[in-house]
Design an enzyme around this catalytic site. Structure first.
Site, PDB file in Angstrom:
ATOM      1  N   GLU A   1       0.735  -1.107  -0.116  1.00  0.00           N
ATOM      2  CA  GLU A   1       0.056   0.042  -0.096  1.00  0.00           C
ATOM      3  C   GLU A   1       0.831   1.281   0.090  1.00  0.00           C
ATOM      4  O   GLU A   1       0.668   2.220   0.851  1.00  0.00           O
ATOM      5  CB  GLU A   1      -0.846  -0.056   1.194  1.00  0.00           C
ATOM      6  CG  GLU A   1      -2.047  -1.049   1.064  1.00  0.00           C
ATOM      7  CD  GLU A   1      -3.125  -0.863   2.095  1.00  0.00           C
ATOM      8  OE1 GLU A   1      -3.099  -0.187   3.020  1.00  0.00           O
ATOM      9  OE2 GLU A   1      -4.193  -1.974   2.081  1.00  0.00           O
TER      10      GLU A   1
ATOM     11  N   GLU B   1      -5.293  -8.725   0.914  1.00  0.00           N
ATOM     12  CA  GLU B   1      -5.934  -8.193   2.195  1.00  0.00           C
ATOM     13  C   GLU B   1      -7.429  -8.043   1.770  1.00  0.00           C
ATOM     14  O   GLU B   1      -7.905  -7.791   0.454  1.00  0.00           O
ATOM     15  CB  GLU B   1      -5.422  -6.990   2.680  1.00  0.00           C
ATOM     16  CG  GLU B   1      -4.113  -6.847   3.408  1.00  0.00           C
ATOM     17  CD  GLU B   1      -3.947  -5.338   3.905  1.00  0.00           C
ATOM     18  OE1 GLU B   1      -4.632  -4.674   4.387  1.00  0.00           O
ATOM     19  OE2 GLU B   1      -2.511  -5.126   3.942  1.00  0.00           O
TER      20      GLU B   1
END
Length: 846
Positions: A340, A415
């Site tokens: 991320e 995720e």
């Protein structure tokens, strides 16, 4: 204090939680002279600086890297050596609780001058019908002044210790002070393959012989297996498709923080495995070596993750450290180069960085693919060239559209979820910071646990999914803030107690029949009100009963759950599961009475008499029928006897601000208002007079010293000082000196250069408030013009004994972690609470 770190205050205003010092003295025998001796740190958070015997060794900024220093030239052989470590945790490295200090093992490593380097072996395998061809890379280092010939012997041992293959290689000469890579090839017939259900491990014993004598032995544990990510078919292990049923996990636990004993890590991995979790993503940093050892042993697949996505010299060094340390672990199936990185995910810069990192990974290990967790739309930039695409959350982009554009790029959900749940709580109350444990979307654009699994389970091209997270962790208390100090995301709480989502996943991640009812059935004051009852099961049909009356039979949707609405009345809710029309399982929840007794239980009633061994103890309150009370909140006090100690307590409550450790409080008092006067009497005769005193050491003429001085200072003690242990640690300010406290002699005729361990002060000579210390001695002269003799008289150390260990039950549960002291014997844990029958547990340390 930082929300992301669970409101742990760091910075120069909070020195006690920002900078720490460690010191350890070790003896090195004279017989070690000539060996190469190193200190190996598995991880220190963070910005560590190390000295040995006053020599600066270096600095490691990362809190997660393994690092080492050769200290051979600095040691006092046949004597004492001092290791000093300074750690500065002021700077955060991630956005989650990271702990502080030396939280992983430190090793003293001794080798011959010619040896296998640290993490210097790499075993890879090619599997054919009846055999495995092993390629072994071995890095040797010759730390002698001359080129040397050695014989390298590689022996492969099976699980029983039997040698199944062997090869010997003569080197052509190892250059002085240089590394040399030796490549070997060994074939094993009919190898036993490493698998998640049968994690078979081999051991490589590498021996270096010099002039006919074995001088170095290096052990490498490895597994033989094949892996493959396929863009159309998903993930394959040993040629068979395996769905990745994974969780993401930070590395902290209730009561112990990030400094987890190895056996606690084993307990956590076993907990994950118990409900079908077969894959573990290390979020978001390389784990401890022991965690990967345990994943190898227990059959857990791993994504091993780099902390910072950068292609600087330091960034590439971090990648290299991770890969060289971890590439022999069969559990590791992918290197993650980052997570991320929102600022660069959609840019050409991100695309270039990932390309460089992937190529660099391949130069170190070509046997595994690389991935990264991507959250910014799955459109361009990083997503374009990842070897295996890592999707972070369905709600962040269009996975189907990305797959159409990149049909040859394998993918997996790195995720998913991020749902909120408070264990054992079935209503949402924003004032109390409670989130109902029913599986719900965390926000409109995100997906529930069930929705996420349905998506990934229905798409064969995707390798599987990793839920955020397996365990709750400190920090990121979304959707709340203080006093919430830990996350709500876990399938289990911070103690490892399961939330109800565990049972949904168990139903569809394991083949064995499963049946679970939520919520509990203790709803006093809500008689007649409607309660939502959910059932998680992999049975074909489930029938629900309230106090013996059927509320209907329902057919279970694959990867789904069932719901009923019941008007609350005390009693029993029972679920009956059917397959092929036959009853195969029943499960009940019952209304309980009030708490009457305490129950202590553990799966580890026998542990090793070893300081690495722990027993994780579950604490419950039972009613008169011996049923656990799911709403109990009693405060429990713990005592322990025998060769064990409590190292942490917890209860999984995200808002609890109770202590998790009860340890002695240690602080120091300065000796203030320090004055002096010349002394014309014997230094052993007390002269406390204030006449003629001036501030000590101010404008002293070291060429015209008095023969002796009387120094006087003060320290202040609190009202409860008699509960504490008070010690004077004196530093010599004279060639000879004597010390009094409140007119009572403490130490006499102390000599410069002699070592003293400190003087324990008798409470009888102390008092609340200001206490007086007088030190009389002959002056310390300057040996050199530039020298400044010591002017610090020392300090007073106060140790306040810890209070009793205690913890409140939360939703009926608490946890105690008991650690062996290393001795054999019987450990007895006792739990008491007002109005409850005492609970006891016996643990044998063997």
């Amino acid at each position: 204090a930082g929300y992301s770190h669970g409101y742990k205050a760091v910075g120069r205003d909070f020195p006690n939680s920002s900078v720490g010092w460690y010191r350890k003295k070790i003896s090195i025998p004279e017989s070690d002279l000539g060996k190469r001796i190193s200190l190996v740190f598995d991880g220190v958070f963070r910005n560590s600086i190390v000295w040995v015997n006053g020599h600066y060794l270096g600095q490691e900024p990362s809190g997660y890297n393994q690092f080492d220093y050769d200290i051979s030239d600095l040691l006092n052989y046949g004597g004492e050596n001092t290791i000093a470590v300074r750690v500065d945790a002021t700077m955060e490295e991630g956005w989650f609780y990271e702990g502080a200090g030396i939280y992983r093992h430190v090793w003293l490593q001794k080798t011959a001058p010619i040896h296998v380097v640290q993490n210097g072996t790499f075993v890879s395998s090619e599997i054919s019908a009846q055999q495995a061809k092993l390629t072994i890379q071995t890095d040797l280092l010759n730390e002698t002044a001359t080129q040397e010939e050695v014989l390298l012997i590689q022996r492969i041992m099976d699980r029983e210790g039997i040698i199944v293959a062997e090869q010997k290689t003569n080197t052509q000469g190892l250059p002085s002070y240089k590394k040399q890579q030796i490549n070997s090839s060994i074939t094993i017939a009919n190898p036993k393959l490493w698998d998640v259900t049968s994690p078979y491990l081999y051991t490589l014993i590498t021996t270096v012989e010099h002039k006919g004598r074995a001088i170095d032995t290096y052990t490498t544990r490895f597994g033989i297996r094949s892996i493959r990510f396929d863009a159309q078919e998903g993930f394959f292990l040993n040629g068979k498709r395996v769905e990745l049923k994974g969780t993401n996990n930070h590395q902290d636990h209730a009561g112990v923080g990030t400094a987890m004993p190895d056996s606690l890590q084993r307990w956590r991995i076993q907990n994950l495995k118990s409900w079908g979790n077969n894959a573990y993503r290390c979020s978001h940093h390389p784990p401890s070596p022991e965690l990967l050892d345990l994943c190898d042993e227990l059959g857990m697949l791993v994504i091993d993750e780099n902390r910072l996505m950068r292609t600087t010299e330091g960034g590439l060094r971090d990648i290299e450290k991770m890969i060289k340390r971890d590439r022999n672990h069969p559990s590791v199936i992918s290197w993650s180069v980052g997570n991320e990185e929102w600022a660069i995910e959609g840019s050409i810069v991100g695309e270039r960085i990932v390309a460089t990192l992937q190529n660099y990974c391949k130069s170190l290990d070509a046997t595994r693919p690389t991935t990264a967790g991507v959250s910014n739309g799955f459109k361009s930039g990083i997503s374009n060239n990842l070897e295996v695409m890592g999707y972070n959350y369905l709600g962040n982009g269009d996975i189907e559209d990305h797959y159409k554009k990149f049909p040859n790029q394998p993918g997996m959900g790195t995720e998913e979820g991020s749902t909120f749940a408070t264990r054992g709580i079935y209503f949402t109350d924003d004032q109390l910071h409670y989130r109902a444990a029913y599986d719900q979307k965390p926000r409109p654009t995100f997906y529930s646990i069930e929705e996420g699994w349905k998506f990934y389970a229905s798409r064969k091209n995707l390798a599987g999914v990793f839920y955020w997270t397996g365990f709750d962790y400190r920090g990121e208390a979304t959707p709340y803030s203080w006093p919430s100090v830990m996350s709500y995301f876990g399938m289990m709480d911070l103690c490892g107690f399961p939330k109800d989502n565990v049972f949904y996943l168990k139903s569809w991640w394991k083949d064995e029949p499963s049946l679970h009812i939520l919520p509990h059935w203790n709803w006093a004051g809500k008689e007649g009100q409607e309660i939502a009852v959910w059932v998680y099961s992999n049975c074909e049909e489930v029938e629900l009963f309230l106090n013996g009356k059927s509320k209907g039979k329902k057919k279970m949707e694959v990867n789904g759950h069932l719901e009923w609405k019941l008007n609350y009345t005390p009693g029993t809710v029972m679920a009956v599961g059917y397959r092929n029309g036959k009853k195969i399982l029943t499960q009940s929840v019952k209304t309980t009475g009030s708490p009457q007794s305490i129950k202590l239980s553990t799966g580890q009633n026998n542990i090793k008499a070893d300081v690495a061994a722990v027993s994780v103890v579950k604490v419950e309150a039972l009613d008169q029928e011996q049923l656990p009370v799911p709403i109990a909140d009693n405060e429990i006090i713990f005592e322990i006897e025998g060769p064990g100690k409590i190292i942490g307590v917890g209860n999984g409550n995200q808002t609890s601000l109770e202590k998790e450790k009860f340890v002695d409080s240690v602080y120091t008092l300065a000796i203030s208002n320090f004055t002096e006067r010349e002394l014309r009497t014997d230094v052993n005769v007390l002269n406390p007079s204030d006449s003629g005193r001036i501030k000590a050491f101010i404008d002293r003429d070291y060429k015209k010293l008095a023969s002796a001085y009387s120094y006087k200072g003060e320290f202040t003690l609190p009202d409860n000082f008699k509960e504490s242990k008070i010690t004077l640690f004196h530093k010599n300010i004279g060639k000879q000196q004597t010390i009094w406290v409140n007119g009572h002699i403490v130490a006499a005729d102390l000599k410069e250069g002699e070592k003293y361990e400190g003087w324990l002060l008798n409470h009888a000579i102390l008092k609340t408030g200001v206490n007086t210390i007088v030190i009389q001695g002959t002056a310390l002269p300057k040996k050199y013009e530039w020298e400044m003799p010591n002017q610090d008289p020392g300090l007073i150390q106060v140790i306040m004994p810890a209070k009793s260990w205690k913890r409140k039950l939360f939703s009926g549960l608490a946890q105690v972690i008991v650690q062996s002291t290393g001795e054999k014997g019987v450990i007895k844990l006792t739990a008491t609470s007002a109005g409850l029958k005492v609970g006891q547990l016996v643990i044998k340390a063997e």
